[in-house]
Design an enzyme around this catalytic site. Structure first.
Site, PDB file in Angstrom:
ATOM      1  N   SER A   1       5.071  -7.891  -0.428  1.00 53.08           N
ATOM      2  CA  SER A   1       4.749  -6.755   0.438  1.00 53.08           C
ATOM      3  C   SER A   1       4.030  -7.221   1.698  1.00 53.08           C
ATOM      4  CB  SER A   1       3.869  -5.756  -0.311  1.00 53.08           C
ATOM      5  OG  SER A   1       4.554  -5.200  -1.409  1.00 53.08           O
TER       6      SER A   1
ATOM      7  N   HIS B   1      -0.720  -0.496   1.761  1.00 49.01           N
ATOM      8  CA  HIS B   1      -1.158  -0.571   0.362  1.00 49.01           C
ATOM      9  C   HIS B   1      -1.671  -1.965  -0.012  1.00 49.01           C
ATOM     10  CE1 HIS B   1       3.086  -1.985  -0.292  1.00 49.01           C
ATOM     11  NE2 HIS B   1       2.518  -2.712  -1.238  1.00 49.01           N
TER      12      HIS B   1
ATOM     13  N   ASP C   1       3.004   3.228   5.744  1.00 44.76           N
ATOM     14  CA  ASP C   1       2.640   2.059   4.942  1.00 44.76           C
ATOM     15  C   ASP C   1       2.490   0.806   5.805  1.00 44.76           C
ATOM     16  OD1 ASP C   1       1.926   0.790   2.599  1.00 44.76           O
ATOM     17  OD2 ASP C   1       3.975   0.248   2.067  1.00 44.76           O
TER      18      ASP C   1
END
Length: 473
Positions: free
Chosen positions: A315, A193, A223
């Site tokens: 992230s 993402h 992911d």
């Protein structure tokens, strides 16, 4: 009057004769008289009693002082002897009242029995050792920080209002970890993402230098993504400062074990947070699309839960153990912002096989916008609701085929559902456009489509030669 005559046993020449009178006097032969009144014995007795009492007090005080002196000397001798024994046998005691003493005795091994005794005592001492969280992690951070990067993503954000589609340029930031290098590229892992729908990717290294990067491969369900930076774009000074991270194992983690998170929190640059492993194998349902307004099919994966602060921008960053090994890839998207002290990371043991597979893919460079190939359809996303109602597969539903385009010549018709392009799965129109951005006009690509039939949807592959974008609906 009584008269007592006693012979002299010492052969004196004369006997001693004592006479006692009624008045309390007595006399001897030698003519000496002794007189004693009734009060003569009382006063001496009183004086003698007072003197004895004072003498007892003085003796008691002296005894107490002597006892105190000797007791103090005794305690001091015991303390000194204890210190000497500790020094002799290598016993170490910490000052922390909450910590246990770790004792390791170094004894001369004169025979087999003594060696076994040493081993037993060492094992027993180790079993009593309590490991506590280390607050100073500066050495670990110094080692690992050069392997962590900031990732910046410039993309086109599309919105629909009252049936009209609008688009605007937007940007996002995340983190990445340097995991490898080949002859021409430096390879980094991050979250899917973080790089999804990227028009342009840039990587910032530990020295602040920024270079462009390309997406090498992605796994949306997990992911994960691997991106590449051309070695020719990195100057020599930067190459000397960066390093490749050491990947550890998440299989051996225990709840309560201290961990460190490094990442580009809030896009401000690299920062460090610490915590512990709060839980292992935590099942979390992750959306398979980047459009959070759509509740699409979810993939349930298991994650490491930690209370180390993981914020937007973390992230794709590293979750480390105290040896500086990467044991997880942070993912703020999973944790959200509703609560504090709960963050999640993809276990590195689960991610390793996927990372290795993505690293071996061929790096694709985006084609200039004026030279990008055009498929020749309009389509809509097949979301969960429609997939369940019509028993349709996930993908891009072809609502119109432009006459004379590559799609028309390949035989695509309204109602077909495109599920992959050159083997890369697509679940939305945005993903299909993203994949097409890597192919120039005149390139032939392979589409996987699902066509309806009386027995349900049937899979089919078709070859499509991409045309020019000058051909528009």
């Amino acid at each position: 009057m009584y008269e007592n005559n006693y012979p002299n046993n010492y052969n004196n020449t004369s006997a001693n004769t004592y006479q006692y009178g009624s008045s309390g006097s007595f006399s001897g032969v030698n003519g000496s008289d002794y007189h004693q009144s009734g009060n003569t014995e009382k006063n001496p007795k009183k004086k003698k009693s007072g003197s004895d009492f004072g003498r007892k007090i003085a003796i008691g005080i002296c005894c107490g002082l002597c006892f105190g002196i000797f007791a103090g000397l005794g305690f001091q001798a015991v303390s000194l002897a204890t210190d000497l024994l500790r020094t002799s046998f290598g016993i170490v005691q910490t000052d922390d009242s909450n910590a246990k003493v770790k004792e390791t005795a170094v004894l001369p091994a004169t025979d087999t029995e003594s060696e076994e005794a040493v081993e037993d005592s060492t094992e027993e001492a180790e079993s009593r050792t309590v490991l506590t969280t280390v607050t100073d992690v500066s050495d670990v951070v110094k080692e690992v920080m050069p392997a962590v990067v900031s990732v910046n993503n410039r993309y086109i954000e599309k919105m629909t209002f009252f049936g009209q589609e609008y688009s605007q340029e937007a940007g996002g930031s995340g983190s990445g970890i340097i995991v490898g290098q080949n002859d021409t590229e430096l390879l980094l892992v991050t979250n899917y993402h973080v790089v999804a729908s990227a028009e342009e990717l840039t990587v910032q290294f530990v020295d602040g230098k920024q270079v462009q990067a390309q997406t090498k491969g992605t796994d949306e369900d997990k992911d994960l993504a691997v991106i590449a930076v051309q070695l020719g774009d990195i100057d020599a000074d930067t190459m000397n400062q960066i390093k490749i991270a050491e990947l550890g194992s998440s299989d051996d983690l225990t709840v309560g074990e201290p961990v460190i998170a490094i990442g580009n929190a809030l896009g401000y640059g690299q920062s460090v947070t610490t915590g512990v492993v709060s839980a292992l194998d935590r099942p979390i349902a992750v959306s398979s699309t980047q459009n959070t307004s759509q509740m699409d099919a979810t993939e349930v994966n298991t994650f490491i839960q930690t209370d180390a602060a993981i914020n937007p921008g973390n992230s794709g960053g590293a979750l480390l153990n105290m040896r500086g090994e990467v044991i997880g890839i942070n993912s703020n998207k999973i944790g959200g912002s509703a609560v504090e002290g709960i963050g999640y990371a993809i276990p590195i043991s689960d991610a390793k096989p996927i990372i290795e597979e993505l690293m071996n893919k061929q790096t694709r460079l985006k084609v200039g916008e004026n030279n990008q190939g055009y498929l020749g359809i309009t389509g809509v996303d097949v979301v969960d609701e429609y997939a369940q109602i019509y028993d349709a597969p996930k993908g891009v539903y072809v609502s119109k085929v432009i006459e004379g385009t590559g799609a028309d010549q390949a035989g695509l018709v309204r109602g077909d559902i495109i599920t992959a392009l050159n083997g890369e799965k697509v679940t939305s129109m945005a993903e299909l456009k993203e994949e097409l951005s890597y192919y120039a006009v005149g390139t032939t690509v392979e589409l996987t489509i699902m066509q309806g039939s009386p027995v349900g949807y049937q899979s089919k592959t078709v070859q499509v030669t991409l045309g020019s974008q000058s051909v528009t609906p």
